[in-house]
Design a protein around this motif. Structure first.
Motif, PDB file in Angstrom:
ATOM      1  N   ASN A 240       8.192   3.325 -10.549  1.00 34.02           N
ATOM      2  CA  ASN A 240       8.332   3.502  -9.105  1.00 34.02           C
ATOM      3  C   ASN A 240       7.634   4.763  -8.624  1.00 34.02           C
ATOM      4  OD1 ASN A 240       9.894   1.191  -9.014  1.00 34.02           O
ATOM      5  ND2 ASN A 240      11.835   2.317  -9.183  1.00 34.02           N
ATOM      6  N   ASN A 241       7.356   4.806  -7.333  1.00 33.24           N
ATOM      7  CA  ASN A 241       6.667   5.958  -6.750  1.00 33.24           C
ATOM      8  C   ASN A 241       7.392   7.273  -6.998  1.00 33.24           C
ATOM      9  OD1 ASN A 241       4.427   4.610  -5.584  1.00 33.24           O
ATOM     10  ND2 ASN A 241       5.672   3.971  -3.835  1.00 33.24           N
TER      11      ASN A 241
ATOM     12  N   SER B 137       4.144   4.219   1.702  1.00 34.72           N
ATOM     13  CA  SER B 137       4.981   3.461   0.795  1.00 34.72           C
ATOM     14  C   SER B 137       6.304   4.200   0.684  1.00 34.72           C
ATOM     15  CB  SER B 137       4.307   3.315  -0.584  1.00 34.72           C
ATOM     16  OG  SER B 137       5.041   2.421  -1.408  1.00 34.72           O
ATOM     17  N   THR B 138       7.235   3.664  -0.112  1.00 33.22           N
ATOM     18  CA  THR B 138       8.558   4.279  -0.234  1.00 33.22           C
ATOM     19  C   THR B 138       8.811   4.742  -1.661  1.00 33.22           C
ATOM     20  OG1 THR B 138       9.644   2.171  -0.732  1.00 33.22           O
ATOM     21  CG2 THR B 138       9.429   2.794   1.596  1.00 33.22           C
TER      22      THR B 138
ATOM     23  N   ALA C 250       9.588   1.836  -4.119  1.00 34.01           N
ATOM     24  CA  ALA C 250       8.563   0.805  -4.309  1.00 34.01           C
ATOM     25  C   ALA C 250       7.813   1.040  -5.611  1.00 34.01           C
ATOM     26  CB  ALA C 250       7.592   0.796  -3.140  1.00 34.01           C
TER      27      ALA C 250
ATOM     28  N   ASP D 250       2.470  -1.135  -5.436  1.00 34.42           N
ATOM     29  CA  ASP D 250       2.380  -1.170  -3.974  1.00 34.42           C
ATOM     30  C   ASP D 250       1.447  -0.070  -3.488  1.00 34.42           C
ATOM     31  OD1 ASP D 250       3.396  -2.017  -1.245  1.00 34.42           O
ATOM     32  OD2 ASP D 250       4.037   0.071  -1.250  1.00 34.42           O
ATOM     33  N   SER D 251       1.598   1.133  -4.060  1.00 32.03           N
ATOM     34  CA  SER D 251       0.714   2.243  -3.690  1.00 32.03           C
ATOM     35  C   SER D 251      -0.716   1.960  -4.102  1.00 32.03           C
ATOM     36  CB  SER D 251       1.202   3.549  -4.335  1.00 32.03           C
ATOM     37  OG  SER D 251       2.432   3.954  -3.777  1.00 32.03           O
TER      38      SER D 251
ATOM     39  N   GLU E 124      -2.211  -0.924  -4.468  1.00 34.99           N
ATOM     40  CA  GLU E 124      -2.798  -1.938  -3.581  1.00 34.99           C
ATOM     41  C   GLU E 124      -3.208  -1.327  -2.244  1.00 34.99           C
ATOM     42  OE1 GLU E 124      -1.445  -6.068  -1.300  1.00 34.99           O
ATOM     43  OE2 GLU E 124      -0.252  -5.292  -2.973  1.00 34.99           O
ATOM     44  N   LYS E 125      -2.371  -0.449  -1.707  1.00 34.32           N
ATOM     45  CA  LYS E 125      -2.676   0.167  -0.416  1.00 34.32           C
ATOM     46  C   LYS E 125      -3.815   1.182  -0.524  1.00 34.32           C
ATOM     47  CE  LYS E 125       1.893  -0.668   1.497  1.00 34.32           C
ATOM     48  NZ  LYS E 125       3.225  -0.111   1.847  1.00 34.32           N
TER      49      LYS E 125
ATOM     50  N   ILE F  40      -1.486   8.176  -0.846  1.00 34.39           N
ATOM     51  CA  ILE F  40      -0.548   7.379  -0.063  1.00 34.39           C
ATOM     52  C   ILE F  40       0.688   8.243   0.213  1.00 34.39           C
ATOM     53  CG2 ILE F  40       1.034   5.414  -0.070  1.00 34.39           C
ATOM     54  CD1 ILE F  40      -1.793   4.554   0.350  1.00 34.39           C
TER      55      ILE F  40
ATOM     56  N   ILE G 115       4.451   9.034   0.838  1.00 35.43           N
ATOM     57  CA  ILE G 115       5.713   8.363   0.511  1.00 35.43           C
ATOM     58  C   ILE G 115       6.753   8.817   1.532  1.00 35.43           C
ATOM     59  CG2 ILE G 115       7.423   7.922  -1.268  1.00 35.43           C
ATOM     60  CD1 ILE G 115       4.537   7.006  -1.927  1.00 35.43           C
TER      61      ILE G 115
ATOM     62  N   GLU H  44      10.872   7.332   7.950  1.00 36.22           N
ATOM     63  CA  GLU H  44       9.413   7.498   7.878  1.00 36.22           C
ATOM     64  C   GLU H  44       9.000   8.976   7.856  1.00 36.22           C
ATOM     65  OE1 GLU H  44       7.277   5.145  10.723  1.00 36.22           O
ATOM     66  OE2 GLU H  44       7.985   3.254   9.879  1.00 36.22           O
TER      67      GLU H  44
END
Length: 366
Positions: free
Chosen positions: A127-128, A216-217, A220, A224-225, A227-228, A237, A239, A244
């Motif tokens: 995870n991030n 991203s979170t 996540a 996910d990071s 891909e973005k 990215i 987090i 937010e």
């Protein structure tokens, strides 16, 4: 998996002695390519990275691009990807040329690796929050672009998050892309002469030139990071939490650090950013203390390889310099962050390494 399976094939190549800096930067901007191999007499003669060019305080736009070449290691297309990752890490660069029979056939970049991270290593369970840098550096919407540019220079990145007064993410500022456009626009107005970055203050607010927010979170997956990062052509990215608010940063290098290359030799790559080229004494202190700390790692944590990143920001207060130090230790066992600040650089950095040792002792007990 081989290098040829994921490399960017048939890259743009420039003649080192026939291409001017202006033409080279225009081509890089138009193509979206941030690193280009150079040739001289049809043979590889080095790489040019536009991020390095833009960090220079003075630019003679009529110079030949060969003057900005960086001699690098090179890869071959049949090389195993994990071996290529070792070489890329050791070089401290973010892209290397792929050469076959003295001909440049491709480039392998950190972006290529992140685009294929799912195939290179097991990443879906990471995870991030386990790899992100905490206490991220950001800029305010109403902050001057000149201030943001100085922050990005020290961070050794291309983008920086833009937040409101409450820390909520509002956008992503691509400082170098904007700076490149300004340089080329200024060049069109000038018949000759140098461009010196600090002579004129740029009266532009970050909020007026930022791009759309990408985020991203913490919970996540790093996939996910990844891909973005690829989709948005960025290197970082932000987090965010449930409101937010920016709580961390995941960068391309953070994702690549999880790749286990199976290295058996002990070795920690030490990277220092934020210092100026004339800060020789501070570099000496940082590398001395880092080497002393790293030499203890195998004994304390059975660590074989990884990276130690040290970012230094200097602030002048009442004629004195105060140092803000942000660090990240990524190894086969740990992904840890320790930050500190103080008037005495050596003491502040020593306290960082003391904190790492204490945290690793506690983790070893669990």
């Amino acid at each position: 998996m081989k290098v040829e399976d994921i490399m960017t094939a048939d890259p743009i190549v420039m003649e080192a002695e026939d291409t001017t800096l202006t033409d080279a930067m225009s081509k890089m901007r138009d193509s979206g390519i941030h690193q280009v191999p150079l040739v001289k007499n049809r043979k590889y003669s080095g790489m040019v990275y536009y991020r390095d060019i833009l960090r220079r305080r003075s630019l003679q736009m009529k110079s030949k691009i060969g003057n900005f070449a960086v001699m690098t290691p090179y890869l071959n297309k049949g090389m195993d990807v994990l071996e290529a990752v070792k070489i890329l890490r050791d070089s401290g660069l973010f892209a290397l040329p792929v050469i076959d029979r003295e001909k440049i056939v491709g480039i392998l970049s950190e972006t290529d690796l992140v685009a294929h991270i799912r195939d290179i290593t097991k990443a879906d369970s990471v995870n991030n929050i386990s790899i992100m840098s905490t206490e991220p550096i950001t800029v305010q919407e109403d902050e001057d672009l000149e201030s943001a540019t100085e922050k990005v220079r020290g961070l050794n990145e291309s983008e920086i998050p833009v937040v409101d007064k409450n820390g909520k993410l509002k956008g992503l500022l691509r400082v170098e892309e904007y700076t490149l456009n300004m340089i080329l626009a200024e060049k069109q107005k000038m018949a000759k002469g140098d461009l010196v970055g600090n002579r004129e203050k740029v009266e532009v607010k970050c909020g007026s030139v930022m791009g759309n927010p990408v985020m991203s979170t913490e919970t996540a997956s790093i996939l996910d990071s990844a891909e973005k990062l690829i989709k948005n052509h960025t290197r970082i990215i932000p987090i965010v939490d449930e409101h937010e608010k920016v709580v961390g940063i995941v960068g391309i290098s953070d994702i690549i650090d999880i790749i286990n290359t199976g290295e058996e030799k002990e070795g920690i790559l030490v990277e220092i950013s934020g210092l100026d080229s004339w800060d020789d004494d501070l570099y000496d202190v940082a590398f001395f203390l880092a080497d002393k700390f790293v030499s203890k790692l195998p004994k304390n944590g059975k660590i074989s390889h990884g990276s130690l990143r040290i970012h230094v920001a200097k602030y002048k207060t009442e004629g004195n310099v105060k140092y803000s130090i942000r660090t990240r230790l990524s190894t086969d066992h740990y992904h840890l962050n320790v930050n500190n600040f103080g008037w005495n650089f050596g003491r502040a950095l020593s306290e960082v390494f003391d904190a790492y040792e204490e945290r690793m002792r506690k983790l070893a007990v669990k």
